[in-house]
Design a protein around this motif. Structure first.
Motif, PDB file in Angstrom:
ATOM      1  N   LYS A 260       1.091  -1.207  -0.190  1.00 49.63           N
ATOM      2  CA  LYS A 260      -0.090   0.046   0.091  1.00 49.63           C
ATOM      3  C   LYS A 260       0.912   1.310   0.028  1.00 49.63           C
ATOM      4  N   PHE A 261       0.913   1.909  -0.921  1.00 47.70           N
ATOM      5  CA  PHE A 261       1.471   3.355  -1.316  1.00 47.70           C
ATOM      6  C   PHE A 261       0.609   4.473  -1.490  1.00 47.70           C
ATOM      7  N   ILE A 262       1.106   5.622  -1.215  1.00 45.19           N
ATOM      8  CA  ILE A 262       0.446   6.778  -1.570  1.00 45.19           C
ATOM      9  C   ILE A 262       1.476   7.782  -2.344  1.00 45.19           C
ATOM     10  N   VAL A 263       0.910   8.130  -3.587  1.00 42.06           N
ATOM     11  CA  VAL A 263       1.750   8.894  -4.371  1.00 42.06           C
ATOM     12  C   VAL A 263       1.081   9.921  -5.336  1.00 42.06           C
ATOM     13  N   VAL A 292      -2.560   3.280  -3.649  1.00 36.86           N
ATOM     14  CA  VAL A 292      -2.399   2.180  -4.366  1.00 36.86           C
ATOM     15  C   VAL A 292      -2.272   0.865  -3.529  1.00 36.86           C
ATOM     16  N   SER A 293      -3.167  -0.022  -3.568  1.00 29.87           N
ATOM     17  CA  SER A 293      -3.019  -1.170  -2.939  1.00 29.87           C
ATOM     18  C   SER A 293      -3.218  -2.575  -3.753  1.00 29.87           C
ATOM     19  N   ALA A 294      -2.413  -3.428  -3.600  1.00 29.59           N
ATOM     20  CA  ALA A 294      -2.081  -4.571  -4.416  1.00 29.59           C
ATOM     21  C   ALA A 294      -1.562  -5.637  -3.702  1.00 29.59           C
ATOM     22  N   VAL A 306       8.663   1.049  -6.632  1.00 32.66           N
ATOM     23  CA  VAL A 306       7.959   1.948  -5.790  1.00 32.66           C
ATOM     24  C   VAL A 306       8.820   3.177  -5.504  1.00 32.66           C
ATOM     25  N   TYR A 307       9.867   2.993  -5.148  1.00 34.03           N
ATOM     26  CA  TYR A 307      10.972   4.167  -4.856  1.00 34.03           C
ATOM     27  C   TYR A 307      11.358   4.837  -6.042  1.00 34.03           C
ATOM     28  N   SER A 308      10.949   4.521  -7.125  1.00 34.77           N
ATOM     29  CA  SER A 308      11.483   5.401  -8.365  1.00 34.77           C
ATOM     30  C   SER A 308      10.410   6.357  -8.497  1.00 34.77           C
TER      31      SER A 308
END
Length: 321
Positions: A260-263, A292-294, A306-308
């Motif tokens: 799960k990440f917020i961008v 985004v969650s997956a 993700v860190y890109s």
């Protein structure tokens, strides 16, 4: 001992020879015999010569006897043999296959297909056939490009690559000398189980003798190969696609996690078109951001992806399933 074959086999053999006779250039009986051997025909060179002689008398085939070896081709005015004709679409598919798949086809199959590749090229440059013009143009209208910075592929020894693919095709063990990323060289005997192209690199998936685990060896780091006559049974539990799906080429171990990440919406909105997984969910948040969650395979490649997002990434978390 004289070769014996049924009438049906003789007919199939003659048809296969006819399909390998070119229209533009010439091909020798020795070349045709080599292609037939690679295609699985256990016939002598003399049998090929004898059959060609019969076919010359029955079909519109020219035997160029001005120099040896004699060359065979279809007569310009002959319509040839219908099974030897390729449609423009078939010729186009063969040309694309030759260009993009040749690194993944066994050498024997490539040699066997040589005549068909030649005919496909000739079919697409035939100045007398206006129907092929659009298909010929299509080759200049399609292109495969990488999303990453273009790099020059690593050098792969041609003989090493052929021995690997032959052993893989025939389920034979290999003895090889391998140099890892740190420059350390070791010798090993392996059972080749698969060949994978990832970007510019080829990897051989294999098992070391006495091991029940699979490893991926970069083909360009294999310095020498000795093919053995020892065959092996492919492990029933091994499936190359599953091995890849488990993230083995993404520096993972097959463990799935929930991410799960917020961008920033502008940076991550493309994931709505090319999702990370089938169960991916995107929720709009405040300040033009999305969550985004997956469920995906955990790997170093996942973290790099993700860190890109850089400064656009607001938070990132992973949880076990």
């Amino acid at each position: 001992m004289a070769e014996r074959s049924s009438s049906s086999e003789q007919l199939k053999f003659a048809l296969d020879i006819l399909r390998r006779i070119p229209r533009q250039s010439s091909k020798s009986a020795r070349d045709i015999h080599s292609e037939l051997l690679n295609a699985g025909w256990n016939k002598s060179y003399r049998t090929v010569q004898r059959t060609l002689s019969d076919l010359v008398d029955e079909f519109g085939i020219i035997c160029d006897e001005r120099s040896k070896p004699f060359g065979y081709r279809w007569h310009p005015d002959s319509k040839g043999f219908s099974m030897s004709e390729l449609s423009p679409q078939e010729s186009l598919m063969l040309r694309l296959s030759e260009e993009y798949l040749q690194g993944l086809l066994p050498p024997q199959l490539l040699k066997s297909m040589k005549g068909f590749f030649e005919r496909s090229r000739n079919r697409l440059i035939d100045p007398t056939d206006k129907a092929v013009e659009l298909e010929k143009q299509w080759l200049n209208k399609v292109l495969m490009i990488s999303e990453r910075q273009p790099l020059i592929p690593p050098d792969i020894d041609k003989e090493v690559f052929e021995l690997i693919t032959e052993a893989l095709y025939e389920n034979r063990r290999l003895k090889l000398q391998y140099e890892n990323a740190e420059g350390k060289t070791s010798e090993m005997e392996v059972m080749p189980l698969g060949l994978v192209q990832q970007g510019l690199r080829f990897y051989m998936v294999c098992r070391y003798l006495g091991s029940d685990k699979e490893y991926s060896l970069a083909v360009h780091r294999i310095k020498s190969v000795t093919s053995t006559t020892l065959k092996f049974e492919t492990p029933k539990e091994f499936k190359l696609k599953k091995y890849a799906d488990d993230g083995r080429f993404s520096f993972g171990s097959g463990v799935k996690v929930k991410v799960k990440f917020i961008v920033d919406k502008k940076a991550g909105n493309h994931l709505s078109e090319t999702p990370l997984s089938r169960d991916q969910v995107i929720n709009d948040l405040l300040n033009e951001t999305i969550e985004v969650s997956a469920t995906v395979v955990d790997s170093i490649l996942l973290d790099k992806f993700v860190y890109s997002f850089g400064k656009s990434l607001k938070s990132f978390e992973k949880s076990s399933i």
